[in-house]
Design a protein around this motif. Sequence first.
Motif, PDB file in Angstrom:
ATOM      1  N   LEU A  69       0.827  -1.206   0.000  1.00  0.00           N
ATOM      2  CA  LEU A  69       0.000   0.000   0.000  1.00  0.00           C
ATOM      3  C   LEU A  69       0.862   1.258   0.000  1.00  0.00           C
ATOM      4  O   LEU A  69       0.572   2.215  -0.726  1.00  0.00           O
ATOM      5  CB  LEU A  69      -0.930  -0.017   1.223  1.00  0.00           C
ATOM      6  N   VAL A  70       1.922   1.261   0.811  1.00  0.00           N
ATOM      7  CA  VAL A  70       2.735   2.470   0.960  1.00  0.00           C
ATOM      8  C   VAL A  70       3.930   2.500   0.018  1.00  0.00           C
ATOM      9  O   VAL A  70       4.530   3.553  -0.192  1.00  0.00           O
ATOM     10  CB  VAL A  70       3.210   2.634   2.423  1.00  0.00           C
ATOM     11  N   SER A  71       4.294   1.350  -0.566  1.00  0.00           N
ATOM     12  CA  SER A  71       5.457   1.286  -1.461  1.00  0.00           C
ATOM     13  C   SER A  71       5.140   0.505  -2.728  1.00  0.00           C
ATOM     14  O   SER A  71       5.790  -0.508  -3.040  1.00  0.00           O
ATOM     15  CB  SER A  71       6.648   0.648  -0.735  1.00  0.00           C
ATOM     16  N   PRO A  72       4.138   0.936  -3.502  1.00  0.00           N
ATOM     17  CA  PRO A  72       3.751   0.164  -4.697  1.00  0.00           C
ATOM     18  C   PRO A  72       4.858   0.079  -5.737  1.00  0.00           C
ATOM     19  O   PRO A  72       4.865  -0.846  -6.553  1.00  0.00           O
ATOM     20  CB  PRO A  72       2.544   0.943  -5.229  1.00  0.00           C
ATOM     21  N   GLU A  73       5.808   1.019  -5.686  1.00  0.00           N
ATOM     22  CA  GLU A  73       6.894   1.002  -6.661  1.00  0.00           C
ATOM     23  C   GLU A  73       7.808  -0.212  -6.497  1.00  0.00           C
ATOM     24  O   GLU A  73       8.585  -0.542  -7.403  1.00  0.00           O
ATOM     25  CB  GLU A  73       7.725   2.288  -6.541  1.00  0.00           C
ATOM     26  N   SER A  74       7.711  -0.901  -5.372  1.00  0.00           N
ATOM     27  CA  SER A  74       8.534  -2.090  -5.128  1.00  0.00           C
ATOM     28  C   SER A  74       7.912  -3.364  -5.686  1.00  0.00           C
ATOM     29  O   SER A  74       8.480  -4.442  -5.526  1.00  0.00           O
ATOM     30  CB  SER A  74       8.775  -2.267  -3.622  1.00  0.00           C
ATOM     31  N   PHE A  75       6.758  -3.245  -6.344  1.00  0.00           N
ATOM     32  CA  PHE A  75       6.014  -4.419  -6.799  1.00  0.00           C
ATOM     33  C   PHE A  75       5.805  -4.397  -8.308  1.00  0.00           C
ATOM     34  O   PHE A  75       5.762  -3.343  -8.936  1.00  0.00           O
ATOM     35  CB  PHE A  75       4.636  -4.467  -6.124  1.00  0.00           C
ATOM     36  N   GLN A  76       5.632  -5.598  -8.837  1.00  0.00           N
ATOM     37  CA  GLN A  76       5.148  -5.754 -10.205  1.00  0.00           C
ATOM     38  C   GLN A  76       3.727  -6.293 -10.113  1.00  0.00           C
ATOM     39  O   GLN A  76       3.477  -7.289  -9.418  1.00  0.00           O
ATOM     40  CB  GLN A  76       6.019  -6.715 -11.002  1.00  0.00           C
ATOM     41  N   PHE A  77       2.792  -5.638 -10.795  1.00  0.00           N
ATOM     42  CA  PHE A  77       1.383  -6.033 -10.764  1.00  0.00           C
ATOM     43  C   PHE A  77       0.902  -6.351 -12.179  1.00  0.00           C
ATOM     44  O   PHE A  77       1.474  -5.893 -13.168  1.00  0.00           O
ATOM     45  CB  PHE A  77       0.507  -4.905 -10.209  1.00  0.00           C
TER      46      PHE A  77
END
Length: 315
Positions: A249-257
């Motif tokens: 939620l707070v760090s979406p840039e760390s994920f691939q969706f």
Amino acid sequence: MKKVLLFGDPGIDDAVAIIYALLHPDIELVGVVTGYGNVNETQAAKNASYLLQLGGKQEIPIIRGAKGPFSGELVEYYPEIHGPEGLGPIRPPDTFTANIQDFSSIFNIIDTYRNELTIVDVGRSTSLATAFILAGPEFMNQVNSMYIMGGAFNHPGNVTASAEANFYGDPIASDLVLEKGKNITILPLNVTNYSLVSPQIVNYLSSLNSNPFTSLIKPIMDYYIDAYNKLIPGLQAAAVHDVLTLYSLVSPESFQFISRRARVDISNFSRGTSSADFRAKPDVEPVETLDKIALSFNYNAFIQNFVSVMSSRLQ
């Protein structure tokens, strides 16, 4: 700050997620909805109350949630993983103060914050699905977004060969939430399984004595890591699935969706199995039915954040 209404069933993993939310500078926890799952609903409420009291945050409401799934069947708990009362070897004291509220408080919180609010559900989906039934999708979808820890896509489950525990616990409720909810992000088991916290990290955090939760972290995480080692011999770590959901939620840039329509099987044969069309050219679905499904994340960024947040002082 992200205003978060957290649904859970604490549970060691949920307990660490509550602590993480209380310590994170970008999260404002505005309520905790406790339901059955890792422990029964009564114990889940006690555990959440204990954590909020430890942090001096008794003003945050604890809302009593579901006691069992829509099917009405008996619930199986997991003391071998979370301990007999949900916090490993820790037993919450019998006397503590808590701001316990009834289920309708969910709707008051949504009405107060509306699109400022994010719902994060890291437990069985029954309580959230009940809110959809009682208030209707139009009211519930006033919130900014919903984050769900559940499912296992193209990956073995942890309850059956194909089903993850939250979706298996009440597949009717999970499928209802995915179908009625909007702006849903799913953190499935095939991603959260890699949110591993090692004994070295636990020992480091416990040595700092930086906040009221420090003395709790080592006994509950040692218990959790030992349980994981029995389930997966040789693994000297435990996954903090629910913390990773808050981190997304707070760090979406760390994920691939990826955007796909997710469903949950409610049949007896493959109960709780989550599915989505992962072909390069999937069948076209209405945009409003699509969910964001996490595929991977930056572990190094996550574990650095976890250590930083869990070693910070309570605001």
